[in-house]
Design a protein around this motif. Structure first.
Motif, mmCIF file in Angstrom:
data_model
loop_
_atom_site.group_PDB
_atom_site.id
_atom_site.type_symbol
_atom_site.label_atom_id
_atom_site.label_comp_id
_atom_site.label_asym_id
_atom_site.label_seq_id
_atom_site.Cartn_x
_atom_site.Cartn_y
_atom_site.Cartn_z
ATOM 1 N N ALA B 24 -5.205 -6.715 -7.266
ATOM 2 C CA ALA B 24 -6.057 -5.999 -6.305
ATOM 3 C C ALA B 24 -6.935 -6.993 -5.544
ATOM 4 O O ALA B 24 -7.111 -6.884 -4.323
ATOM 5 N N THR B 27 -4.887 -8.593 -2.927
ATOM 6 C CA THR B 27 -4.574 -7.620 -1.870
ATOM 7 C C THR B 27 -5.741 -7.447 -0.901
ATOM 8 O O THR B 27 -5.544 -7.268 0.300
ATOM 9 N N TYR B 28 -6.956 -7.501 -1.446
ATOM 10 C CA TYR B 28 -8.131 -7.195 -0.629
ATOM 11 C C TYR B 28 -8.897 -8.450 -0.192
ATOM 12 O O TYR B 28 -10.045 -8.352 0.230
ATOM 13 N N GLY B 29 -8.246 -9.618 -0.297
ATOM 14 C CA GLY B 29 -8.863 -10.831 0.252
ATOM 15 C C GLY B 29 -10.104 -11.321 -0.484
ATOM 16 O O GLY B 29 -10.957 -11.988 0.108
ATOM 17 N N ALA B 163 -9.974 -1.336 -8.345
ATOM 18 C CA ALA B 163 -9.042 -1.143 -7.231
ATOM 19 C C ALA B 163 -9.658 -0.234 -6.164
ATOM 20 O O ALA B 163 -9.629 -0.535 -4.972
ATOM 21 N N ILE B 164 -10.232 0.883 -6.612
ATOM 22 C CA ILE B 164 -10.832 1.834 -5.668
ATOM 23 C C ILE B 164 -12.019 1.184 -4.959
ATOM 24 O O ILE B 164 -12.194 1.321 -3.744
ATOM 25 N N ASP B 167 -10.877 -1.182 -2.337
ATOM 26 C CA ASP B 167 -10.335 -0.450 -1.190
ATOM 27 C C ASP B 167 -11.464 0.129 -0.330
ATOM 28 O O ASP B 167 -11.414 0.077 0.891
ATOM 29 N N ARG B 168 -12.492 0.668 -0.997
ATOM 30 C CA ARG B 168 -13.604 1.230 -0.209
ATOM 31 C C ARG B 168 -14.365 0.134 0.531
ATOM 32 O O ARG B 168 -14.867 0.348 1.628
ATOM 33 N N MET B 170 -13.129 -3.086 1.368
ATOM 34 C CA MET B 170 -12.371 -4.030 2.193
ATOM 35 C C MET B 170 -11.110 -3.425 2.793
ATOM 36 O O MET B 170 -10.443 -4.089 3.591
ATOM 37 N N GLY B 171 -10.722 -2.234 2.397
ATOM 38 C CA GLY B 171 -9.433 -1.661 2.814
ATOM 39 C C GLY B 171 -9.390 -1.389 4.307
ATOM 40 O O GLY B 171 -10.405 -1.087 4.923
ATOM 41 N N MET B 172 -8.185 -1.547 4.880
ATOM 42 C CA MET B 172 -7.985 -1.232 6.297
ATOM 43 C C MET B 172 -7.617 0.238 6.405
ATOM 44 O O MET B 172 -6.440 0.592 6.426
ATOM 45 N N LYS B 173 -8.615 1.080 6.465
ATOM 46 C CA LYS B 173 -8.387 2.517 6.464
ATOM 47 C C LYS B 173 -7.712 2.988 7.749
ATOM 48 O O LYS B 173 -6.937 3.919 7.723
ATOM 49 N N GLY B 174 -8.006 2.333 8.833
ATOM 50 C CA GLY B 174 -7.480 2.757 10.131
ATOM 51 C C GLY B 174 -5.964 2.766 10.162
ATOM 52 O O GLY B 174 -5.356 3.569 10.867
ATOM 53 N N GLU B 175 -5.355 1.904 9.356
ATOM 54 C CA GLU B 175 -3.904 1.796 9.405
ATOM 55 C C GLU B 175 -3.221 2.645 8.347
ATOM 56 O O GLU B 175 -1.999 2.703 8.286
ATOM 57 N N GLY B 176 -4.032 3.253 7.470
ATOM 58 C CA GLY B 176 -3.444 4.039 6.383
ATOM 59 C C GLY B 176 -3.017 5.411 6.863
ATOM 60 O O GLY B 176 -2.387 6.146 6.153
#
Lengths: 176, 176
Positions: B24, B27-29, B163-164, B167-168, B170-176
């Motif tokens: 994770a 994945t999130y840099g 993981a959550i 994602d909250r 650093m996650g790229m939500k716009g592309e999900g």
């Protein structure tokens, strides 16, 4: 599932897949969590784990864990899962596949979040090993976009992917 | 950490905590993932696992897993982690605690997401067992709100919570 070489396989049970995904399912208000396992010896391993945490010492030691593990149903096939849900009177769910690879027909996770608001039943599927088999994905009603982090690395564990997906679909972001 | 009775303990290593959180983090840099473990026998277990996945058979079989496992640093204490980061020339990070229990000083996860955009270094801490010890939380620069699902059940595994949270944040939500 498929293996590293994209050959069709039945993957072995991973103890923490059961725990982690059941706990996340409980946290995000999922109605039931079905583990599809056609192999008899692996099914008896699942039973052993569930007995420990539901009626055995694990459940007495940690009742909150028991509450999550009680959500788990073991089934031979996805067809049996669909039958179970239909027999519960919840209707016939649409099947939704997840994959780390985007396809032309993949839909946005946020679009599926909106679809869930209708109250219609959906069966969300996650693969272990190297993911769900291509023909299973092809026969699913929907396929979701992969989870993107903020790098090109996209090899989350199924436990992490399920947790993130449930949070994106059901999480109360406003309060976080 | 604390145990079930909120007594201070050192928790044992869980193999999949290493794998899942490293994957994770990659994945999130996240820049680096430090496992704080003061016990010698547990440290040698971590070394054994890392050797398998970095220089051993595991790394040859699954190079993507190796890439994630290579992020892991084992340290005796959080003070040692802070020293390591300082010695890398990345500045002195602020420490950020996570907990399943909200306190008066807890800040919103979305507020911390905004803070991360400054580029300043932060050390985000997760506890295993029954969570981070109270005095560790009290001495952290910040404490984040608990992750809320959409039920009252809040007993995610540390693997799922990390993981959550990533994602909250650093996650790229716009592309999900």
């Amino acid at each position: 599932m498929v293996n590293k070489n994209r050959e069709r396989i039945t993957s072995a049970v991973t103890n923490l897949d059961l725990h982690d995904i059941a706990r996340a399912a409980k946290t995000y208000g999922v109605r039931s969590f079905h583990v599809v396992m056609p192999l008899a010896d692996q099914k008896s391993l699942i039973d052993k784990i569930l007995n420990h945490w539901i009626s055995g010492a694990g459940g007495r030691y940690n009742p909150l864990r028991r509450e999550a593990m009680e959500m788990i149903q073991t089934k031979n096939s996805v067809a049996d899962v669909l039958d179970h849900i239909r027999n519960e009177g919840a209707g016939v769910p649409k099947t939704v596949a997840t994959s780390a690879r985007k396809q032309a027909r993949s839909i946005r996770i946020s679009a599926f979040r909106d679809m869930l608001r209708s109250g219609e039943p959906y069966l969300l599927n996650f693969g272990t090993a190297w993911g769900l088999a291509d023909d299973f994905i092809a026969h699913s009603d929907y396929l979701l976009n992969p989870i993107r982090g903020n790098s090109d690395y996209n090899h989350l564990s199924v436990r992490s992917a399920a947790a993130i997906m449930l949070d994106r679909l059901m999480g109360m972001k406003g309060e976080g």
